[in-house]
Design an enzyme around this catalytic site. Structure first.
Site, PDB file in Angstrom:
ATOM      1  N   HIS A  17      55.024   9.114 -10.946  1.00  0.00           N
ATOM      2  CA  HIS A  17      55.167   9.072  -9.492  1.00  0.00           C
ATOM      3  C   HIS A  17      54.086   8.193  -8.867  1.00  0.00           C
ATOM      4  O   HIS A  17      54.374   7.359  -8.004  1.00  0.00           O
ATOM      5  CB  HIS A  17      55.057  10.478  -8.887  1.00  0.00           C
ATOM      6  CG  HIS A  17      56.168  11.393  -9.206  1.00  0.00           C
ATOM      7  ND1 HIS A  17      55.944  12.675  -9.658  1.00  0.00           N
ATOM      8  CD2 HIS A  17      57.515  11.252  -9.145  1.00  0.00           C
ATOM      9  CE1 HIS A  17      57.107  13.289  -9.832  1.00  0.00           C
ATOM     10  NE2 HIS A  17      58.080  12.436  -9.547  1.00  0.00           N
ATOM     11  N   LYS A  41      67.247  22.799  -6.894  1.00  0.00           N
ATOM     12  CA  LYS A  41      66.182  23.188  -7.815  1.00  0.00           C
ATOM     13  C   LYS A  41      65.358  24.329  -7.216  1.00  0.00           C
ATOM     14  O   LYS A  41      65.207  24.423  -6.010  1.00  0.00           O
ATOM     15  CB  LYS A  41      65.223  22.013  -8.067  1.00  0.00           C
ATOM     16  CG  LYS A  41      65.834  20.819  -8.746  1.00  0.00           C
ATOM     17  CD  LYS A  41      64.784  19.730  -8.917  1.00  0.00           C
ATOM     18  CE  LYS A  41      65.349  18.466  -9.507  1.00  0.00           C
ATOM     19  NZ  LYS A  41      64.328  17.404  -9.572  1.00  0.00           N
ATOM     20  N   ARG A  90      63.611   5.628 -14.331  1.00  0.00           N
ATOM     21  CA  ARG A  90      63.175   5.592 -15.730  1.00  0.00           C
ATOM     22  C   ARG A  90      64.274   5.085 -16.630  1.00  0.00           C
ATOM     23  O   ARG A  90      64.012   4.605 -17.726  1.00  0.00           O
ATOM     24  CB  ARG A  90      62.742   6.986 -16.178  1.00  0.00           C
ATOM     25  CG  ARG A  90      61.472   7.476 -15.506  1.00  0.00           C
ATOM     26  CD  ARG A  90      61.290   8.935 -15.779  1.00  0.00           C
ATOM     27  NE  ARG A  90      62.439   9.626 -15.173  1.00  0.00           N
ATOM     28  CZ  ARG A  90      62.493  10.907 -14.916  1.00  0.00           C
ATOM     29  NH1 ARG A  90      61.505  11.683 -15.250  1.00  0.00           N
ATOM     30  NH2 ARG A  90      63.548  11.443 -14.354  1.00  0.00           N
ATOM     31  N   SER A 127      58.896  15.569 -14.139  1.00  0.00           N
ATOM     32  CA  SER A 127      58.325  16.834 -13.671  1.00  0.00           C
ATOM     33  C   SER A 127      58.887  18.022 -14.432  1.00  0.00           C
ATOM     34  O   SER A 127      58.151  18.944 -14.793  1.00  0.00           O
ATOM     35  CB  SER A 127      58.580  17.015 -12.171  1.00  0.00           C
ATOM     36  OG  SER A 127      57.882  16.059 -11.423  1.00  0.00           O
TER      37      SER A 127
END
Length: 162
Positions: A17, A41, A90, A127
């Site tokens: 990040h 989430k 990514r 994360s």
């Protein structure tokens, strides 16, 4: 002045990040790291903790500030007068997940999303994986900024690192 928002849940903030925020700052006059809640989430860390950790992580990067996002991202973009949203990628799965959000944000706010390809050396850091490693007692210190490991272990009840 050009302003970009780097939105995310940052639960927790990682070195990946921070890399994206640094690179976004090289393209925009100001970068606002928007700490949001993700309705799909369940956050490990509270928003106040995530904001504090993110502020510490970007301290020293001129032109970067951290703010909680308490409403729809499109509204937040208008509030901070953002010219762009910046999201790190990514790989292909990130693009697949981010594209519908980018299109919806453009529809709602007129603000374009800029995708920044993450540093390949950090591409394995997510994360969710950081939390999983910590949950089972693994070392996450080389994956996150200083202080984040302690906060994650505290939230998991694993303060002793085990």
């Amino acid at each position: 002045m050009t302003i970009a928002v780097c939105p995310g849940s940052y639960d927790p903030i990682t070195l990946g990040h921070v890399d994206v925020v640094r690179r976004a700052r090289s393209m925009f006059d100001e970068v606002v790291v928007g700490i949001a809640s993700n309705s799909s989430k369940s956050a490990l860390l509270g928003v106040d903790v995530r904001v504090a950790l993110a502020r510490a992580a970007v301290d020293g990067i001129d032109g970067v500030r951290v703010e909680p996002v308490t409403a729809l991202l499109a509204d937040f973009l208008r509030e901070v007068r953002a010219n762009a949203v910046v999201k790190g990628l990514r790989g292909g799965a990130d693009f697949d997940a981010e594209l519908p959000m980018a299109l919806m944000n453009r529809h709602l706010s007129g603000v374009e999303t800029v995708f920044v390809v993450g540093d390949p050396a950090l591409a394995h850091i997510a994360s969710s994986l950081v939390k999983d490693v910590a949950r089972y007692g693994g070392d996450i210190e080389d994956l996150v900024p200083a202080g984040v490991g302690d906060a994650v272990r505290d939230a998991l009840g694993r303060r002793d690192g085990t």
